[in-house]
Design a protein around this motif. Structure first.
Motif, mmCIF file in Angstrom:
data_model
loop_
_atom_site.group_PDB
_atom_site.id
_atom_site.type_symbol
_atom_site.label_atom_id
_atom_site.label_comp_id
_atom_site.label_asym_id
_atom_site.label_seq_id
_atom_site.Cartn_x
_atom_site.Cartn_y
_atom_site.Cartn_z
ATOM 1 N N ASP A 114 -4.111 6.978 -7.259
ATOM 2 C CA ASP A 114 -5.519 7.261 -7.012
ATOM 3 C C ASP A 114 -5.999 8.223 -8.090
ATOM 4 O O ASP A 114 -5.186 8.855 -8.777
ATOM 5 N N THR A 137 0.844 -1.194 0.000
ATOM 6 C CA THR A 137 0.000 0.000 0.000
ATOM 7 C C THR A 137 0.882 1.247 0.000
ATOM 8 O O THR A 137 2.083 1.176 0.283
ATOM 9 N N LYS A 138 0.272 2.397 -0.292
ATOM 10 C CA LYS A 138 1.018 3.657 -0.244
ATOM 11 C C LYS A 138 1.636 3.855 1.135
ATOM 12 O O LYS A 138 2.785 4.276 1.254
ATOM 13 N N LYS A 139 0.863 3.551 2.159
ATOM 14 C CA LYS A 139 1.350 3.743 3.537
ATOM 15 C C LYS A 139 2.576 2.860 3.809
ATOM 16 O O LYS A 139 3.565 3.316 4.388
ATOM 17 N N GLU A 140 2.522 1.604 3.384
ATOM 18 C CA GLU A 140 3.660 0.688 3.597
ATOM 19 C C GLU A 140 4.879 1.128 2.796
ATOM 20 O O GLU A 140 6.007 1.109 3.296
ATOM 21 N N PRO A 155 1.415 2.923 -6.743
ATOM 22 C CA PRO A 155 -0.053 2.911 -6.689
ATOM 23 C C PRO A 155 -0.595 4.319 -6.929
ATOM 24 O O PRO A 155 -0.012 5.294 -6.459
#
Length: 187
Positions: free
Chosen positions: A165, A3-6, A163
């Motif tokens: 959005d 994910t973006k956060k990871e 990734p």
């Protein structure tokens, strides 16, 4: 895929592991690449930023902008937006939002009037899409920024694709110490 956060956490940590000497060496190469870009040479109003959390040190470009008679513009967090301020050599920078160095005064510049901007990011891909710190400040700014928009990072921070959005806006170029990327290709 992470994910973006990871991805954000992993690459900030990796960037912060660089030694001071390595960061200085890589930053110097990035500064030279930027300084030699025709877009930079032709620009009159240049948006830069104060490096944070191990980002490339682009501050040597500040002096170059002034020496060449250009207008140096730095961002200042203002609520949910970045206010762009034209700064002089004597303008004081203080710790502002998110522990970033920011100008405390300066003439406000509309984003559309910027000719050249360096955009920070935790990660970029070869198409110019970026992952920032997750607050959306640069995403909102990119919608309005005029001129050429250039992402700046170390080579290890460029992935084939990140990734995306629906609201993500790519930069026009990505510059590292080794390469320049435009539209998925190396320049």
């Amino acid at each position: 895929m992470l994910t973006k956060k990871e991805l954000r956490r992993r690459y900030i940590e990796e960037r912060q592991r660089l030694s001071q000497e390595e960061r200085e060496r890589l930053s110097s190469k990035i500064v030279n690449r930027v300084a030699n870009l025709p877009y930079f040479k032709e620009a009159k109003r240049v948006l830069l930023f104060c490096p944070h959390k191990g980002e490339p040190d682009i501050t040597p470009l500040f002096s170059l902008v002034w020496e060449e008679g250009k207008t140096l513009i730095l961002p200042k967090v203002n609520g949910d937006e970045l206010k762009l301020l034209a700064v002089e050599r004597e303008t004081r920078l203080d710790v502002g939002a998110f522990c970033l160095m920011e100008p405390q005064e300066g003439e406000e510049v509309e984003p559309e009037r910027v000719d050249f901007s360096l955009i920070p990011g935790v990660l970029f891909d070869k198409y110019g899409y970026r992952i920032g710190y997750g607050k959306g400040y640069y995403d909102r700014l990119l919608r309005r920024l005029g001129g050429i928009r250039v992402g700046v990072c170390y080579e290890f921070q460029v992935l084939e694709e990140v990734p995306r959005d629906s609201w993500d806006i790519p930069v026009d170029l990505v510059i590292t110490e080794e390469k320049i990327y435009k539209g998925g290709k190396e320049e």
